[in-house]
Design a protein around this motif. Structure first.
Motif, PDB file in Angstrom:
ATOM      1  N   HIS A  87       0.847  -1.186   0.000  1.00 26.69           N
ATOM      2  CA  HIS A  87       0.000   0.000   0.000  1.00 26.69           C
ATOM      3  C   HIS A  87       0.883   1.238   0.000  1.00 26.69           C
ATOM      4  O   HIS A  87       1.889   1.284   0.710  1.00 26.69           O
ATOM      5  CB  HIS A  87      -0.931  -0.009   1.214  1.00 26.69           C
ATOM      6  N   PHE A 135      -3.293  -5.245   5.557  1.00 22.91           N
ATOM      7  CA  PHE A 135      -4.003  -4.111   4.965  1.00 22.91           C
ATOM      8  C   PHE A 135      -4.141  -2.997   5.997  1.00 22.91           C
ATOM      9  O   PHE A 135      -4.267  -3.287   7.187  1.00 22.91           O
ATOM     10  CB  PHE A 135      -5.408  -4.528   4.496  1.00 22.91           C
ATOM     11  N   GLU A 150     -12.127   0.493   1.353  1.00 26.35           N
ATOM     12  CA  GLU A 150     -11.502   0.329   0.037  1.00 26.35           C
ATOM     13  C   GLU A 150     -12.483   0.518  -1.104  1.00 26.35           C
ATOM     14  O   GLU A 150     -13.531  -0.126  -1.153  1.00 26.35           O
ATOM     15  CB  GLU A 150     -10.874  -1.055  -0.087  1.00 26.35           C
ATOM     16  N   GLN A 178      -3.126   0.489  -3.936  1.00 26.33           N
ATOM     17  CA  GLN A 178      -2.810  -0.892  -3.576  1.00 26.33           C
ATOM     18  C   GLN A 178      -1.843  -1.592  -4.532  1.00 26.33           C
ATOM     19  O   GLN A 178      -1.777  -1.291  -5.713  1.00 26.33           O
ATOM     20  CB  GLN A 178      -4.093  -1.723  -3.535  1.00 26.33           C
ATOM     21  N   GLU A 187      -1.550  -5.665  -5.069  1.00 23.83           N
ATOM     22  CA  GLU A 187      -2.106  -6.950  -4.648  1.00 23.83           C
ATOM     23  C   GLU A 187      -1.679  -8.117  -5.541  1.00 23.83           C
ATOM     24  O   GLU A 187      -2.287  -9.169  -5.499  1.00 23.83           O
ATOM     25  CB  GLU A 187      -3.632  -6.881  -4.590  1.00 23.83           C
TER      26      GLU A 187
END
Length: 285
Positions: free
Chosen positions: A89, A141, A146, A251, A253
């Motif tokens: 992040h 996280f 989000e 983000q 991911e």
């Protein structure tokens, strides 16, 4: 097009209708004042941002995950042998409360080895996030709300600008919503096309996800609560606390993504003047 703002504030003002003009038109106003966008991504560097990648300390941009090339803010994994749930992040260093956030993104290339199936063409903008300096090394996280970005596979439907809630809950249609994610009403965006996602955030009263001028999801009273976040400092998870401000994150991911615009219109100066706030939002959308 109408954007309905369901204020659930101490004033109990009910619903206010924000009528947006057709694209390309201008709305007359007694005062032509319009806020100028703050370019969170300046096109040159990420000096105003702080990376936090799971299994690494705050501020360590492991394997140059977040980088600026060709005027784009890129998320890349060429320095990874395997993803290993190293969720990343990137936090903008200034917190905000009332604002319109505009993000232009596109998914590219292939997912890194070890990325989960659900994370294929998956990223997001985290809203009202905790201070990155308070995240622990193994935390996956940030506690936040989000706005989830998803890309299509060329044939199946897959909405974007969805909602996920790591360590948070929201109110939807007057009811506390505790599942981790819920889908928006958006269309599917396939391939490597650029997508513009807007997020209207009004403190702890209302958040709207907007695509192509249409509200695809809205909810109220974002607050700390629930699960779906691990290895956090318990002192930072005060369940039931309303979130009226916080940090904005992008983000990482496991799927490469580009951002070419991350800009914000600060609406805080107008939060106590509903009429002026209405006028400003009409202009911006």
């Amino acid at each position: 097009m109408n954007i309905k703002l369901s204020f659930l504030s101490a004033l109990a003002t009910g619903s206010i209708l924000f009528a947006c003009s057709p694209a390309g038109s201008k709305t007359a106003s007694s005062n032509d004042e319009t806020p100028q966008p703050i370019q969170l991504f300046n096109g040159n560097d990420i000096n105003d941002w702080t990376p936090k990648i799971r299994l690494h300390e705050v501020g360590e941009n492991y394997a140059n995950t977040f980088r600026v090339e060709d005027g784009l803010l890129k998320v890349r994994y060429d320095g990874y042998d395997e993803f290993n749930k190293q969720y990343g992040h990137l936090a903008y260093n200034t917190p905000y409360s009332y604002y319109l956030l505009r993000v232009e993104y596109r998914f590219v290339d292939e997912q890194v080895k070890g990325g989960e199936g659900w994370a294929w063409r998956n990223s997001g903008a985290m809203l009202h996030g905790q201070d990155p300096s308070t995240m622990l090394k193994e935390q996956d996280f940030p506690i936040s709300v989000e706005g989830q970005f998803l890309g299509g596979n060329g044939k199946d439907e897959r909405t974007t600008s969805n909602l996920c809630t790591p360590g948070t809950n929201v109110i939807i249609d007057g009811t506390l919503f505790t599942p981790h994610c819920t889908s928006s009403t958006s269309k599917t965006y396939h391939g490597d096309e650029w997508v513009t996602a807007d997020f209207l955030v009004l403190g702890d009263s209302l958040i709207q996800h907007i695509l192509e001028g249409e509200v695809v999801l809205e909810y109220n009273k974002p607050q700390i609560g629930g699960g779906n976040v691990e290895h956090y400092d318990p002192a930072k998870k005060m369940d039931g606390k309303l979130l009226d401000q916080g940090f904005i994150y992008l983000q990482s991911e496991s799927h490469p993504i580009d951002f070419r615009k991350v800009e914000l219109y600060d609406l805080a100066p107008y939060k106590d003047n509903g009429t002026k706030l209405d006028e400003i939002i009409q202009k911006l959308l």
